[in-house]
Design a protein around this motif. Structure first.
Motif, short mmCIF file in Angstrom:
data_model
loop_
_atom_site.label_atom_id
_atom_site.label_comp_id
_atom_site.label_asym_id
_atom_site.label_seq_id
_atom_site.Cartn_x
_atom_site.Cartn_y
_atom_site.Cartn_z
N PRO A 15 35.71 -37.37 -34.26
CA PRO A 15 34.42 -37.21 -34.18
C PRO A 15 33.48 -36.14 -34.25
CG PRO A 15 35.20 -38.01 -32.13
CD PRO A 15 36.29 -37.18 -32.88
N GLU B 211 33.38 -43.02 -34.68
CA GLU B 211 32.33 -42.22 -34.27
C GLU B 211 31.86 -41.23 -35.45
OE1 GLU B 211 31.00 -42.30 -31.77
OE2 GLU B 211 32.28 -43.98 -30.98
N THR C 260 31.58 -47.25 -34.54
CA THR C 260 31.07 -46.16 -33.43
C THR C 260 30.64 -46.71 -31.92
OG1 THR C 260 29.32 -44.66 -33.05
CG2 THR C 260 28.61 -46.54 -34.00
N GLN D 40 26.79 -44.68 -27.95
CA GLN D 40 26.91 -43.45 -27.31
C GLN D 40 25.25 -43.44 -26.76
OE1 GLN D 40 29.49 -41.95 -26.77
NE2 GLN D 40 30.81 -42.21 -28.36
N GLU E 35 29.94 -37.37 -30.75
CA GLU E 35 29.72 -38.04 -29.42
C GLU E 35 29.04 -37.35 -28.35
OE1 GLU E 35 34.69 -38.60 -29.34
OE2 GLU E 35 33.29 -40.12 -28.23
N ARG F 54 25.48 -38.36 -27.01
CA ARG F 54 25.21 -38.71 -25.33
C ARG F 54 24.01 -37.63 -25.04
NH1 ARG F 54 31.60 -39.37 -23.92
NH2 ARG F 54 31.88 -40.68 -25.34
N GLN G 113 33.77 -47.72 -22.08
CA GLN G 113 33.86 -47.65 -23.39
C GLN G 113 35.11 -48.37 -23.95
OE1 GLN G 113 33.13 -44.51 -25.99
NE2 GLN G 113 33.73 -43.01 -24.41
#
Lengths: 339, 339
Positions: B122, B143, B154, B157, B187, B191, B284
């Motif tokens: 990712p 991702e 994906t 996130q 990711e 986030r 997840q």
DNA sequence: CGGGATCGCGTGAACGCTAACATTTCGAGA
DNA sequence: TCTCGAAATGTTAGCGTTCACGCGATCCCG
């Protein structure tokens, strides 16, 4: 390949010579061929190559549950080492620990044409499963049975368990309790055996080991039992995850680690130094295990049949804060994680 | 195959029909051929088959560091799903996050003849690296960048980070600090973005995020900084490992979690329920990510070129004991791990 | 009972490459 | 200039399958 040959004004054989870097090609024609390859974007067909050479440049890895830290790290080590030696690695996960599952997984890999197999499935049932296998297939077992007539790379489980147990005894504990891994795993058995041997040699009482399945949950369950027993002062957990569960159970029971009870894990996962308290544990060098396995496998492929070899990768005791001398020395040491 | 044919008294083509379970073979001859196969221990040669069919039955997986929990779990999910569909999986690990490394890894897999590739890497640099790739190669990025013209699976996130941050705000915290993942990981960026967005929408102050690299060690380092700041009451860590380090740092600083500070992680590793305290985190479903990726890849292989698709696997907020309302409500709840 | 459709099976070629051998080219020494 | 051997290149066959046919036997229906 024929297209390249025509464009370069040579025969397909000369193209073959160039792509395989064989001698006997005049530098000028070599560059001409290379240019044609570049221009056409040619890549040689691995299937055709494998067909004619009888070599697939591929190795198989059988793994039980590649989510666990140990197997995942070993797989990574193997893959990295394979890359060096220009081999590919294809993985086959086992769906169960049963004997037919192992045979099936290896069968799949053989069907795909792998030149050798590394088995990361330290199961007791494995030795049997390996018995009825094509003997001409190069195989290396990680944590396999020493009695089987195949190459084995193993971690010094016994020595590691000994180090853990002896460390606890040396701190003054009367005896050491043990939360074991699943009994159908060789590693679990060996760790239990090393623990038992150490206690016996020290003349300490050998309490019954508590069963676990590597998971933090099972460690927690075992920990809840142990936390109720006031005479428990030292515990050796068969891996770090279970140690986490044990720590949790003792925390809930209000019995501080290492104040009331000392705890040693096994594996040294990357987080171990940052648990509360930082976990004393036995470090395993999984990368080395992967590298050695691959070296052994390639050796078999090169050399053909030869006497089975056995490699042991030794462990290291990493002392952190989850162990202390007994009787509880008042306030637990509080220091920064070591690593 | 010829040997089998002769032994069964048929042509090689009939043997081929039998092994491929094609119609047009009389049951009696079928069993005869099957018997001959059994007797000779015949297995079909996959290289020859791949050569003539142009299909290798093999998929490639490019992964950055298969030791991390997320990638390892996703790989496992892909492998399991591939098994269902009679595909093999060969892995190629990246040695660096640089663009040429990605190209090289994919190149290796293509040379080996894979029919498609799943990329579990990712990285921000990935989108660029994918640009100059053979467009006819089926690819799914886990991702990956949504802008790239390839299939992407994906995890939500942004929604996950939002859930984590909103949960903390709803507990009465003025704002939420953030320990981020490496900035070259998509990711991590997402986030951070979800966290920032949530704070902004709530009109809360947005403190500077602290850098991390997913490791417990980096979480610990960040935690030591945060622990010195008395106004910090809520932290969102970009993964569980870093949360472990943060817990450690706060423990050392004598600031209890969740008594003084609330903490939320991301991933829900199997141990999360057993940390001290049990960690509130964002779960997840990596297995689902693996399955979806494979489904998408197979679809591409079957259907050929088609518009790029984008799948999102949603996350779940798992509330445990590392979060509490503020001001600190006296004694922390002590309850058994939920899971 | 004849004729076309179907079934069961065989034949030959081709996939793309490398191994083994055959042939040409070239330079050095007589 | 000729000869000879080494270097450079070409030719042929075959790896074990599957694919595209082809051919005879069998079946069904009018």
């Amino acid at each position: 390949m024929m297209d390249v040959a025509i464009l370069a004004g040579v025969s397909h054989q000369t193209v073959s010579r160039v792509v395989n870097a064989l001698p006997g090609v005049k530098p000028t024609t070599r560059v001409r061929v290379l240019a044609a390859i570049e221009q056409l974007g040619y890549r040689r067909n691995s299937a055709a190559r494998a067909l004619v050479t009888g070599r697939s440049q591929t190795l198989g890895v059988v793994t039980l549950n590649s989510t666990l830290y140990g197997p995942a790290s070993t797989l990574y080590g193997i893959e990295q080492a394979a890359l060096e030696s220009k081999y590919f690695v294809t993985v086959a996960s086992l769906r169960s620990t049963e004997r037919p599952a192992v045979r099936q997984a290896i069968g799949r890999l053989v069907d795909q044409g792998v030149e050798g197999v590394v088995i990361i499935a330290p199961l007791v049932a494995l030795a049997e499963a390996l018995a009825d296998l094509p003997t001409d297939l190069p195989i290396v077992a990680v944590e396999g049975d020493a009695d089987a007539d195949i190459d084995v790379v193993t971690v010094g489980q016994d020595a590691g368990a000994h180090a853990a147990t002896a460390h606890l005894l040396s701190l003054g504990h009367q005896t050491v309790w043990h939360v074991a891994g699943p009994t159908d795993w060789l590693e679990a058995r060996q760790r239990t055996a090393g623990w038992r041997r150490t206690l016996e040699e020290a003349g300490a009482e050998v309490p019954p080991p508590l069963p676990g399945d590597w998971s933090a949950r099972s460690g927690y369950d075992a920990g809840r039992v142990l936390a109720r027993m006031p005479d428990v002062t030292a515990i050796f957990a068969a891996n770090d995850s279970m140690a986490v569960g044990i720590m949790r159970a003792f925390h809930e029971a209000g019995r501080p680690i290492p104040g009331a009870v000392s705890l040693v894990g096994f594996d040294d996962v990357p987080e171990a130094a940052y648990y509360s308290p930082p976990l004393t544990t036995i470090r395993q060098d999984f990368g080395e295990v992967g590298r050695r396995s691959l070296a052994l496998l390639l050796d078999q492929i090169e050399a053909g049949s030869r006497p089975a070899q056995r490699h042991v990768v030794e462990t290291t005791l990493v002392v952190r804060d989850s162990t202390a001398s007994t009787p509880a020395a008042g306030q637990p040491r509080r220091r920064r994680p070591s690593r």
